[in-house]
Design a protein around this motif. Structure first.
Motif, PDB file in Angstrom:
ATOM      1  N   GLY A  86     -29.940  -9.081 -10.680  1.00 53.20           N
ATOM      2  CA  GLY A  86     -29.543  -9.985  -9.276  1.00 53.20           C
ATOM      3  C   GLY A  86     -30.430  -9.516  -8.278  1.00 53.20           C
ATOM      4  N   TYR A  87     -30.786  -8.478  -8.075  1.00 51.03           N
ATOM      5  CA  TYR A  87     -31.662  -7.979  -7.162  1.00 51.03           C
ATOM      6  C   TYR A  87     -33.178  -8.432  -7.469  1.00 51.03           C
ATOM      7  CZ  TYR A  87     -33.684  -4.662  -3.620  1.00 51.03           C
ATOM      8  OH  TYR A  87     -34.355  -4.357  -2.594  1.00 51.03           O
ATOM      9  N   SER A  88     -33.537  -8.214  -8.594  1.00 49.15           N
ATOM     10  CA  SER A  88     -35.126  -8.613  -8.942  1.00 49.15           C
ATOM     11  C   SER A  88     -35.275  -9.766  -9.298  1.00 49.15           C
ATOM     12  CB  SER A  88     -35.373  -7.747 -10.132  1.00 49.15           C
ATOM     13  OG  SER A  88     -35.316  -6.356  -9.806  1.00 49.15           O
ATOM     14  N   LEU A  89     -34.383 -10.434  -9.879  1.00 48.10           N
ATOM     15  CA  LEU A  89     -34.794 -11.974 -10.372  1.00 48.10           C
ATOM     16  C   LEU A  89     -35.100 -12.946  -9.054  1.00 48.10           C
ATOM     17  CD1 LEU A  89     -35.298 -13.912 -12.812  1.00 48.10           C
ATOM     18  CD2 LEU A  89     -32.968 -14.486 -12.736  1.00 48.10           C
ATOM     19  N   SER A  90     -34.220 -12.642  -7.994  1.00 47.25           N
ATOM     20  CA  SER A  90     -34.212 -13.280  -6.827  1.00 47.25           C
ATOM     21  C   SER A  90     -35.369 -13.206  -6.115  1.00 47.25           C
ATOM     22  CB  SER A  90     -33.130 -13.140  -6.134  1.00 47.25           C
ATOM     23  OG  SER A  90     -32.916 -11.644  -5.700  1.00 47.25           O
ATOM     24  N   ILE A  91     -36.453 -12.369  -6.238  1.00 49.74           N
ATOM     25  CA  ILE A  91     -37.698 -12.204  -5.789  1.00 49.74           C
ATOM     26  C   ILE A  91     -38.508 -13.334  -5.924  1.00 49.74           C
ATOM     27  CG2 ILE A  91     -39.455 -10.584  -5.527  1.00 49.74           C
ATOM     28  CD1 ILE A  91     -38.008  -8.299  -6.237  1.00 49.74           C
ATOM     29  N   VAL A  92     -38.648 -13.865  -7.221  1.00 50.03           N
ATOM     30  CA  VAL A  92     -39.657 -14.748  -7.772  1.00 50.03           C
ATOM     31  C   VAL A  92     -39.793 -15.967  -6.941  1.00 50.03           C
ATOM     32  CG1 VAL A  92     -40.592 -15.816  -9.607  1.00 50.03           C
ATOM     33  CG2 VAL A  92     -39.314 -13.918 -10.055  1.00 50.03           C
ATOM     34  N   ILE A  93     -38.818 -16.670  -6.665  1.00 50.80           N
ATOM     35  CA  ILE A  93     -39.093 -17.976  -5.975  1.00 50.80           C
ATOM     36  C   ILE A  93     -39.610 -17.895  -4.398  1.00 50.80           C
ATOM     37  CG2 ILE A  93     -37.889 -20.239  -5.080  1.00 50.80           C
ATOM     38  CD1 ILE A  93     -36.391 -20.108  -7.697  1.00 50.80           C
ATOM     39  N   PRO A  94     -38.846 -16.979  -3.739  1.00 49.71           N
ATOM     40  CA  PRO A  94     -39.407 -16.713  -2.554  1.00 49.71           C
ATOM     41  C   PRO A  94     -40.653 -16.305  -2.524  1.00 49.71           C
ATOM     42  CG  PRO A  94     -37.154 -15.769  -2.701  1.00 49.71           C
ATOM     43  CD  PRO A  94     -37.521 -16.175  -4.172  1.00 49.71           C
ATOM     44  N   ALA A  95     -41.080 -15.145  -3.380  1.00 47.49           N
ATOM     45  CA  ALA A  95     -42.595 -14.736  -3.462  1.00 47.49           C
ATOM     46  C   ALA A  95     -43.625 -15.912  -3.855  1.00 47.49           C
ATOM     47  CB  ALA A  95     -42.215 -13.702  -4.311  1.00 47.49           C
ATOM     48  N   LEU A  96     -43.244 -16.999  -4.196  1.00 42.61           N
ATOM     49  CA  LEU A  96     -44.065 -18.083  -4.547  1.00 42.61           C
ATOM     50  C   LEU A  96     -44.448 -18.974  -3.130  1.00 42.61           C
ATOM     51  CD1 LEU A  96     -43.012 -19.125  -7.883  1.00 42.61           C
ATOM     52  CD2 LEU A  96     -44.805 -17.876  -7.350  1.00 42.61           C
ATOM     53  N   TYR A  97     -44.021 -18.404  -2.064  1.00 38.64           N
ATOM     54  CA  TYR A  97     -44.330 -19.085  -0.581  1.00 38.64           C
ATOM     55  C   TYR A  97     -45.790 -19.735  -0.805  1.00 38.64           C
ATOM     56  CZ  TYR A  97     -46.077 -14.933   1.557  1.00 38.64           C
ATOM     57  OH  TYR A  97     -46.839 -13.998   1.870  1.00 38.64           O
ATOM     58  N   PRO A  98     -46.869 -18.899  -0.866  1.00 35.51           N
ATOM     59  CA  PRO A  98     -48.098 -19.204  -0.679  1.00 35.51           C
ATOM     60  C   PRO A  98     -48.581 -20.607  -1.419  1.00 35.51           C
ATOM     61  CG  PRO A  98     -48.084 -17.013  -1.479  1.00 35.51           C
ATOM     62  CD  PRO A  98     -46.786 -17.586  -1.644  1.00 35.51           C
ATOM     63  N   TYR A  99     -47.610 -21.165  -2.468  1.00 31.52           N
ATOM     64  CA  TYR A  99     -47.681 -22.513  -3.117  1.00 31.52           C
ATOM     65  C   TYR A  99     -46.910 -23.568  -2.399  1.00 31.52           C
ATOM     66  CZ  TYR A  99     -49.919 -19.457  -6.654  1.00 31.52           C
ATOM     67  OH  TYR A  99     -50.456 -18.397  -7.208  1.00 31.52           O
ATOM     68  N   TYR A 100     -45.820 -23.318  -1.848  1.00 31.53           N
ATOM     69  CA  TYR A 100     -44.949 -24.407  -1.342  1.00 31.53           C
ATOM     70  C   TYR A 100     -45.108 -24.499   0.424  1.00 31.53           C
ATOM     71  CZ  TYR A 100     -41.239 -20.689  -1.266  1.00 31.53           C
ATOM     72  OH  TYR A 100     -40.674 -19.514  -1.272  1.00 31.53           O
ATOM     73  N   LEU A 101     -45.322 -23.192   1.148  1.00 31.80           N
ATOM     74  CA  LEU A 101     -45.230 -23.080   2.438  1.00 31.80           C
ATOM     75  C   LEU A 101     -46.482 -23.968   3.221  1.00 31.80           C
ATOM     76  CD1 LEU A 101     -44.458 -22.202   5.002  1.00 31.80           C
ATOM     77  CD2 LEU A 101     -45.678 -19.907   4.845  1.00 31.80           C
ATOM     78  N   PRO A 102     -47.771 -24.241   2.461  1.00 34.50           N
ATOM     79  CA  PRO A 102     -48.910 -24.865   2.919  1.00 34.50           C
ATOM     80  C   PRO A 102     -48.288 -26.601   2.944  1.00 34.50           C
ATOM     81  CG  PRO A 102     -49.716 -23.476   1.588  1.00 34.50           C
ATOM     82  CD  PRO A 102     -48.284 -23.301   1.416  1.00 34.50           C
ATOM     83  N   ALA A 103     -47.524 -26.905   1.991  1.00 33.94           N
ATOM     84  CA  ALA A 103     -47.437 -28.385   2.004  1.00 33.94           C
ATOM     85  C   ALA A 103     -46.118 -28.534   3.029  1.00 33.94           C
ATOM     86  CB  ALA A 103     -46.644 -28.620   0.560  1.00 33.94           C
ATOM     87  N   LEU A 104     -45.292 -27.496   3.343  1.00 28.52           N
ATOM     88  CA  LEU A 104     -44.312 -27.673   4.036  1.00 28.52           C
ATOM     89  C   LEU A 104     -44.910 -27.684   5.780  1.00 28.52           C
ATOM     90  CD1 LEU A 104     -41.363 -28.238   4.351  1.00 28.52           C
ATOM     91  CD2 LEU A 104     -41.059 -25.475   4.460  1.00 28.52           C
ATOM     92  N   GLN A 105     -45.820 -26.741   5.915  1.00 33.08           N
ATOM     93  CA  GLN A 105     -46.762 -26.705   6.913  1.00 33.08           C
ATOM     94  C   GLN A 105     -47.258 -28.095   7.436  1.00 33.08           C
ATOM     95  OE1 GLN A 105     -48.876 -23.193   6.302  1.00 33.08           O
ATOM     96  NE2 GLN A 105     -47.693 -21.942   7.718  1.00 33.08           N
ATOM     97  N   SER A 106     -47.860 -28.855   6.410  1.00 35.61           N
ATOM     98  CA  SER A 106     -48.486 -30.041   6.835  1.00 35.61           C
ATOM     99  C   SER A 106     -47.742 -31.176   7.444  1.00 35.61           C
ATOM    100  CB  SER A 106     -49.473 -30.648   5.498  1.00 35.61           C
ATOM    101  OG  SER A 106     -48.192 -31.013   4.477  1.00 35.61           O
ATOM    102  N   VAL A 107     -46.314 -30.962   7.090  1.00 37.33           N
ATOM    103  CA  VAL A 107     -45.320 -31.843   7.750  1.00 37.33           C
ATOM    104  C   VAL A 107     -44.526 -31.384   9.035  1.00 37.33           C
ATOM    105  CG1 VAL A 107     -43.105 -33.251   7.252  1.00 37.33           C
ATOM    106  CG2 VAL A 107     -44.805 -32.770   5.356  1.00 37.33           C
ATOM    107  N   LEU A 108     -44.429 -30.018   9.151  1.00 32.00           N
ATOM    108  CA  LEU A 108     -43.813 -29.335  10.188  1.00 32.00           C
ATOM    109  C   LEU A 108     -44.498 -28.665  11.273  1.00 32.00           C
ATOM    110  CD1 LEU A 108     -40.176 -28.127   8.216  1.00 32.00           C
ATOM    111  CD2 LEU A 108     -40.736 -30.406   9.542  1.00 32.00           C
ATOM    112  N   GLY A 109     -45.551 -28.545  10.774  1.00 34.44           N
ATOM    113  CA  GLY A 109     -46.515 -27.551  11.575  1.00 34.44           C
ATOM    114  C   GLY A 109     -46.610 -26.129  11.162  1.00 34.44           C
ATOM    115  N   GLN A 110     -47.486 -25.238  11.674  1.00 28.98           N
ATOM    116  CA  GLN A 110     -47.690 -24.098  11.187  1.00 28.98           C
ATOM    117  C   GLN A 110     -46.334 -23.141  11.097  1.00 28.98           C
ATOM    118  OE1 GLN A 110     -51.507 -22.234  12.328  1.00 28.98           O
ATOM    119  NE2 GLN A 110     -51.484 -20.831  10.700  1.00 28.98           N
ATOM    120  N   GLN A 111     -46.011 -23.134  12.697  1.00 28.74           N
ATOM    121  CA  GLN A 111     -44.804 -22.240  12.973  1.00 28.74           C
ATOM    122  C   GLN A 111     -43.545 -23.108  12.706  1.00 28.74           C
ATOM    123  OE1 GLN A 111     -47.207 -21.909  15.983  1.00 28.74           O
ATOM    124  NE2 GLN A 111     -48.213 -20.551  14.596  1.00 28.74           N
ATOM    125  N   GLY A 112     -43.518 -24.370  12.813  1.00 24.64           N
ATOM    126  CA  GLY A 112     -42.110 -25.041  12.552  1.00 24.64           C
ATOM    127  C   GLY A 112     -41.785 -24.980  10.952  1.00 24.64           C
TER     128      GLY A 112
END
Length: 453
Positions: free
Chosen positions: A391-417
């Motif tokens: 429960g503690y370790s498996l949940s790390i994986v998806i949040p840690a992949l943020y370098p792949y989905y954060l840039p796409a979200l930033q293109s819509v909402l802005g860097q800080q948004g």
């Protein structure tokens, strides 16, 4: 193995007969110390490559793709931890917490020591990176095993009214370990020239990490006893099957939702925040990039504040109830987390920027305080280590992949948004996960499956 009658008497003495507020029995104190300082060693070795190798990366790996190499080392550890939690959690539920902790600590000590002995790229070429990646992957497996067995052991020895505080003191070792490594690297770079640090200075930190693990191994061999709960005769089924597809699967996925929110908050409030401040993305009214010393100072103050509130939150959850605590904290974070993050980049001076960093750390990572107690309380003895570790370790994986989905979200909402939106999502996931689970604060860790299910 001791008789069921003697084990029952021992457990009753520890958890019931001792007056509230009295000094815990010696076996309890030893197991709790092991959980606290063992987690420090665990976190020290997790953060060590990220911080200590950065100044030596060019000499160690060559000058090509330094950022990518550092990311690979982090990913290797990341992949190892859930695997280690699954392997050692099952072993811990079958052969015991103490024995499993000793095996895991030995693995951590040896893999960390071997990294200190790896030659640089002038000797091995690309083999240097391959060797360190392999050692970090194997080390990650053992690191996942250490907290999977040692923390349930400490919780099982603790009385219900102390579990929240013990959990907070265990969890607050993570920010202190991070701060310790940063301080040691700073000292070494202050007393050594760049050539000396890149040749052998960083290696001393890995030797130190190995010695810390060997010290905890000696401590568990000579001081820590197996918990009475595990020694009670229970049916030893297949723990992984029970938590993944069996009758405890609902508890696992409920914990997975809540912990995914916590890891998402961690990534946004620490590495993403530091990266954006270091790049000068609107910091101090868009006046430019923060220098390294100023950035380190701001993050250090925030880390220290979150460590203190993390311990306090662990103890607070005993009075509020774990479920109510996480529900309230999730709602609080969903509202204040994004505002605090945006306030950091709107700050007109350093003082207000540091204040914003402190507030952000407090309303995000402080929620780890009760996690050790809550995850242990969600699973019965026969599958407890497996449930906690996976429960503690498996949940790390998806949040840690943020370098792949954060840039796409930033293109819509802005860097800080975009980051603010993910902080709000993290708070919502914590609250949702808590809502789906029961109250656990006063749960009897000796209870059977039907009582905890």
């Amino acid at each position: 193995m001791a008789s069921p009658q003697s084990l029952s008497a021992a457990s009753d003495t520890i958890n019931s007969a001792a007056p509230r507020g009295s000094k815990p029995p010696l076996p309890t104190r030893r197991a709790v110390r092991g959980g606290i300082f063992g987690n420090y060693v665990d976190q020290f070795d997790i953060f060590l490559p990220v911080i200590a190798l950065a100044p030596a990366s060019a000499q160690l790996f060559g000058s090509d793709n330094l950022v990518g190499n550092a990311g690979l080392i982090f990913v290797a550890t990341l992949l190892g931890r859930p695997i280690g939690a699954a392997i050692f959690g099952s072993i811990s539920d079958r052969i015991g917490r103490t024995a499993t902790t000793k095996v895991a600590l030995l693995g951590v000590a040896l893999t960390t020591l071997l990294i200190a002995l790896v030659p640089d790229h002038t000797v091995l070429g690309g083999g240097t990176l391959a060797a360190i990646l392999l050692l970090r992957f194997v080390g990650g497996i053992f690191l996942g095993g250490e907290y999977t067995s040692a923390i349930p052991l400490a919780m099982e020895w603790s009385r219900p009214e102390r579990r929240g505080l013990v959990s907070g003191l265990i969890m607050w070792m993570s920010p202190w370990a991070n701060a310790s490594i940063a301080g040691l690297v700073f000292v070494l770079q202050s007393v050594l020239d760049a050539a000396a640090y890149t040749q052998w200075g960083w290696r001393t930190l890995f030797v130190l990490g190995s010695l810390l693990a060997f010290t905890m191994l000696f401590y568990y061999r000579t001081r820590v006893e197996e918990s009475p709960q595990w020694q009670r005769p229970v049916q030893r089924a297949n723990p992984l099957k029970e938590i993944l597809v069996g009758r405890h699967r609902r508890a696992l996925w409920q914990v997975f939702i809540m912990m995914s929110g916590l890891w998402l908050l961690t990534n946004m409030a620490i590495p993403v925040l530091a990266g954006q401040l270091g790049s000068g993305a609107g910091a101090l009214g868009a006046t430019g990039t923060l220098d390294g010393r100023t950035l380190s100072f701001a993050m250090m103050i925030g880390t220290a504040a979150s460590a203190l509130t993390m311990a306090a939150c662990g103890h607070l959850s005993t009075f509020t109830g774990r479920r109510r605590f996480f529900l309230g904290f999730g709602v609080l974070t969903a509202v204040t987390g994004p505002l605090a993050f945006l306030a950091v980049f709107a700050a007109p001076n350093l003082g207000q920027l540091v204040l914003g960093v402190v507030v952000l750390q407090v309303v995000t990572v402080s929620a780890y305080g009760p996690v050790g107690a809550y995850l242990v309380e969600r699973f019965p003895t026969a599958v407890r280590a497996s449930g906690y570790g996976v429960g503690y370790s498996l949940s790390i994986v998806i949040p840690a992949l943020y370098p792949y989905y954060l840039p796409a979200l930033q293109s819509v909402l802005g860097q800080q948004g975009a980051v603010a939106a993910l902080l709000a999502l993290g708070g919502v996931l914590i609250a949702a996960g808590a809502f789906l689970g029961p109250e656990t604060t006063r749960v009897d860790l000796d209870a059977g499956d039907s009582e905890l299910a």
